[in-house]
Scaffold this motif. Structure first.
Motif, mmCIF file in Angstrom:
data_model
loop_
_atom_site.group_PDB
_atom_site.id
_atom_site.type_symbol
_atom_site.label_atom_id
_atom_site.label_comp_id
_atom_site.label_asym_id
_atom_site.label_seq_id
_atom_site.Cartn_x
_atom_site.Cartn_y
_atom_site.Cartn_z
ATOM 1 N N SER A 1 -5.808 -4.668 5.143
ATOM 2 C CA SER A 1 -5.752 -4.636 3.866
ATOM 3 C C SER A 1 -4.388 -5.272 3.122
ATOM 4 O O SER A 1 -4.540 -5.451 1.897
ATOM 5 C CB SER A 1 -6.145 -3.262 3.090
ATOM 6 O OG SER A 1 -4.883 -2.334 3.236
ATOM 7 N N LEU A 2 -3.570 -5.535 3.754
ATOM 8 C CA LEU A 2 -2.144 -6.265 3.559
ATOM 9 C C LEU A 2 -2.059 -7.655 3.601
ATOM 10 O O LEU A 2 -2.525 -8.388 4.561
ATOM 11 C CB LEU A 2 -0.918 -5.679 4.055
ATOM 12 C CG LEU A 2 -0.580 -4.071 3.704
ATOM 13 C CD1 LEU A 2 0.361 -3.494 4.673
ATOM 14 C CD2 LEU A 2 0.213 -4.038 2.207
ATOM 15 N N LYS A 3 -1.463 -8.432 2.718
ATOM 16 C CA LYS A 3 -1.098 -9.704 2.912
ATOM 17 C C LYS A 3 0.007 -9.693 3.996
ATOM 18 O O LYS A 3 0.642 -8.904 4.500
ATOM 19 C CB LYS A 3 -0.435 -10.301 1.624
ATOM 20 C CG LYS A 3 -1.257 -10.202 0.455
ATOM 21 C CD LYS A 3 -0.549 -10.994 -0.946
ATOM 22 C CE LYS A 3 -1.406 -10.924 -2.135
ATOM 23 N NZ LYS A 3 -0.723 -11.424 -3.173
ATOM 24 N N PRO A 4 0.084 -11.075 4.508
ATOM 25 C CA PRO A 4 0.853 -11.406 5.925
ATOM 26 C C PRO A 4 2.228 -10.610 5.594
ATOM 27 O O PRO A 4 2.798 -10.295 6.777
ATOM 28 C CB PRO A 4 0.870 -12.842 6.187
ATOM 29 C CG PRO A 4 -0.482 -13.053 5.495
ATOM 30 C CD PRO A 4 -0.681 -12.202 4.075
ATOM 31 N N ASP A 5 2.668 -10.907 4.571
ATOM 32 C CA ASP A 5 3.871 -10.069 4.276
ATOM 33 C C ASP A 5 4.177 -8.879 3.430
ATOM 34 O O ASP A 5 5.170 -8.546 2.596
ATOM 35 C CB ASP A 5 4.821 -11.188 3.513
ATOM 36 C CG ASP A 5 4.270 -11.713 2.177
ATOM 37 O OD1 ASP A 5 3.339 -11.319 1.850
ATOM 38 O OD2 ASP A 5 4.783 -12.605 1.515
ATOM 39 N N GLY A 6 2.891 -8.147 3.528
ATOM 40 C CA GLY A 6 2.664 -6.848 2.817
ATOM 41 C C GLY A 6 3.664 -5.875 3.441
ATOM 42 O O GLY A 6 4.062 -5.696 4.459
ATOM 43 N N HIS A 7 3.831 -4.819 2.490
ATOM 44 C CA HIS A 7 4.726 -3.439 2.906
ATOM 45 C C HIS A 7 3.952 -2.300 2.712
ATOM 46 O O HIS A 7 2.766 -2.320 1.903
ATOM 47 C CB HIS A 7 5.833 -3.384 1.963
ATOM 48 C CG HIS A 7 6.923 -4.477 2.408
ATOM 49 N ND1 HIS A 7 6.747 -5.736 1.908
ATOM 50 C CD2 HIS A 7 7.986 -4.558 2.842
ATOM 51 C CE1 HIS A 7 7.769 -6.557 2.292
ATOM 52 N NE2 HIS A 7 8.353 -5.619 2.927
ATOM 53 N N VAL B 1 0.970 -1.313 0.042
ATOM 54 C CA VAL B 1 0.028 -0.141 0.025
ATOM 55 C C VAL B 1 0.890 1.181 -0.048
ATOM 56 O O VAL B 1 2.029 1.235 0.856
ATOM 57 C CB VAL B 1 -1.040 0.081 1.189
ATOM 58 C CG1 VAL B 1 -1.755 1.362 1.333
ATOM 59 C CG2 VAL B 1 -1.739 -1.251 1.159
ATOM 60 N N PHE B 2 0.565 1.957 -1.075
ATOM 61 C CA PHE B 2 1.313 3.461 -0.899
ATOM 62 C C PHE B 2 0.227 4.559 -0.375
ATOM 63 O O PHE B 2 -1.077 4.563 -1.001
ATOM 64 C CB PHE B 2 1.682 3.930 -2.264
ATOM 65 C CG PHE B 2 2.853 3.411 -3.173
ATOM 66 C CD1 PHE B 2 2.923 2.092 -3.576
ATOM 67 C CD2 PHE B 2 3.999 4.245 -3.255
ATOM 68 C CE1 PHE B 2 3.887 1.501 -4.169
ATOM 69 C CE2 PHE B 2 5.175 3.463 -3.738
ATOM 70 C CZ PHE B 2 4.952 2.353 -4.288
ATOM 71 N N CYS B 3 0.472 4.900 0.694
ATOM 72 C CA CYS B 3 -0.257 5.940 1.605
ATOM 73 C C CYS B 3 0.414 7.139 1.871
ATOM 74 O O CYS B 3 0.655 7.453 3.131
ATOM 75 C CB CYS B 3 -0.900 5.352 2.634
ATOM 76 S SG CYS B 3 -2.398 6.444 3.401
ATOM 77 N N ARG B 4 0.896 7.886 0.787
ATOM 78 C CA ARG B 4 2.007 8.990 1.079
ATOM 79 C C ARG B 4 1.328 10.126 0.970
ATOM 80 O O ARG B 4 0.316 10.561 -0.094
ATOM 81 C CB ARG B 4 3.019 8.737 -0.423
ATOM 82 C CG ARG B 4 3.585 7.175 -0.151
ATOM 83 C CD ARG B 4 4.798 7.152 -1.095
ATOM 84 N NE ARG B 4 4.358 7.733 -2.414
ATOM 85 C CZ ARG B 4 5.384 8.040 -3.193
ATOM 86 N NH1 ARG B 4 6.790 7.796 -2.769
ATOM 87 N NH2 ARG B 4 5.478 8.519 -4.521
#
Ligand code: SAM
Length: 272
Positions: free
Chosen positions: A237-243, A213-216
């Motif tokens: 909203s992110l997968k377990p290894d999400g960034h 997710v880009f939340c910039r």
């Protein structure tokens, strides 16, 4: 005839309204900006006074509400803004996805403004992902005016210098009536879906869960409490290894239990 009156009471009312609608926290410093934007809106609109604007907002007139939100958002953005994030994508995340055999990358660009950010992400992934991988990007914003510009995806040539030369093969330069303008080629444009979404709502934009997710450069407009609630939503909203990427001048301190800082403004989801 437009009323030029703009009282303390007007400012406090509009400040409270935009906070309720979009979570945007306007400080006293923004008073003149709000006044000038409201007055410019009144000159162009059928609404002719601040009083009438307040009445229509009070009646929850959906058109006026959207126009009001569009009026008070700040939409500054650029192609390749804060380029270290795109280096991180190429140098860290693409090899990580390759190693974990993740070949369908899903990105949410959560305050996409006029589109420069999602088009940048799309060009970077198109150029650098292995050929057996695909990606899609969901680009959302609360402001319908910028979303429509983003969807259109046509930019003046004065913005070309923001895009490194190695990415220019993904662009089409306009000719004849479109001279002086450019857009991205279909292979880039087709990877992005644009949708309106308000970050302070509890719901998600769709059913996907994302790799990144880009939340910039939107958290700067929110209060700490709003940021903490939003971080819980982005975490889900992110997968377990999400960034997660946030803007370089932003902070999510207080949510270390759900996001681990890898670099300033780059975070990894902590599975709790
Ligand atoms: C300064 S721009 C940042 C654009 C881009 N992310 C960047 O870093 O270049 C902030 C964007 O956040 C959007 N925004 C403000 N409040 C929002 C909300 N509650 N939900 C979704 N988007 C919002 C604005 O409409 C604006 O387009």
């Amino acid at each position: 005839m437009i009323s030029e009156r703009f009282s303390d009471e007007d400012f406090l009312y509009l400040k409270e309204k935009i906070f309720q609608l979009a979570g945007i926290h306007l400080t006293e410093k923004k008073r003149e900006l709000v006044k000038s934007r409201v007055q410019s809106f009144l000159r162009k609109s059928s609404v002719k006074s601040v009083e009438e604007l307040k009445q229509k907002l009070e009646l929850s007139d959906p058109t006026i509400i959207q126009q009001f939100v569009n009026l008070l958002t700040t939409n500054k953005t650029d192609f390749f803004r804060e380029p270290k994030h795109f280096d991180f994508l190429v140098e860290q995340l693409i090899p990580f996805w390759e190693q974990s055999q993740n070949r369908q990358i899903k990105i949410w660009c959560a305050a996409s403004s006029t589109g420069e950010e999602p088009y940048t992400i799309a060009m970077v992934l198109q150029k650098n992902l292995p050929k057996n991988s695909t990606f899609k990007i969901l680009a959302t914003d609360i402001d319908t005016q910028v979303l429509s510009k983003a969807q259109n995806g046509v930019y003046p040539n004065s913005k070309l210098h923001e895009i490194p030369d190695e990415y220019h093969p993904y662009l089409t330069l306009g000719t004849k009536r479109a001279e002086g303008w450019f857009k991205t080629k279909n292979e880039i444009h087709s990877k992005i879906t644009f949708k309106q979404h308000n970050l302070i709502e509890k719901t998600y934009p769709g059913k996907e869960i994302f790799d990144v997710v880009f939340c910039r450069n939107v958290l700067i407009y929110f209060e700490r409490k709003t940021i903490n609630t939003l971080m819980e939503k982005l975490h889900l909203s992110l997968k377990p290894d999400g960034h997660l990427f946030i803007g370089h001048s932003e902070s999510i301190s207080g949510t270390q239990h759900i996001f681990e800082a890898l670099q300033p403004s780059v975070f990894k989801k902590v599975v709790v």
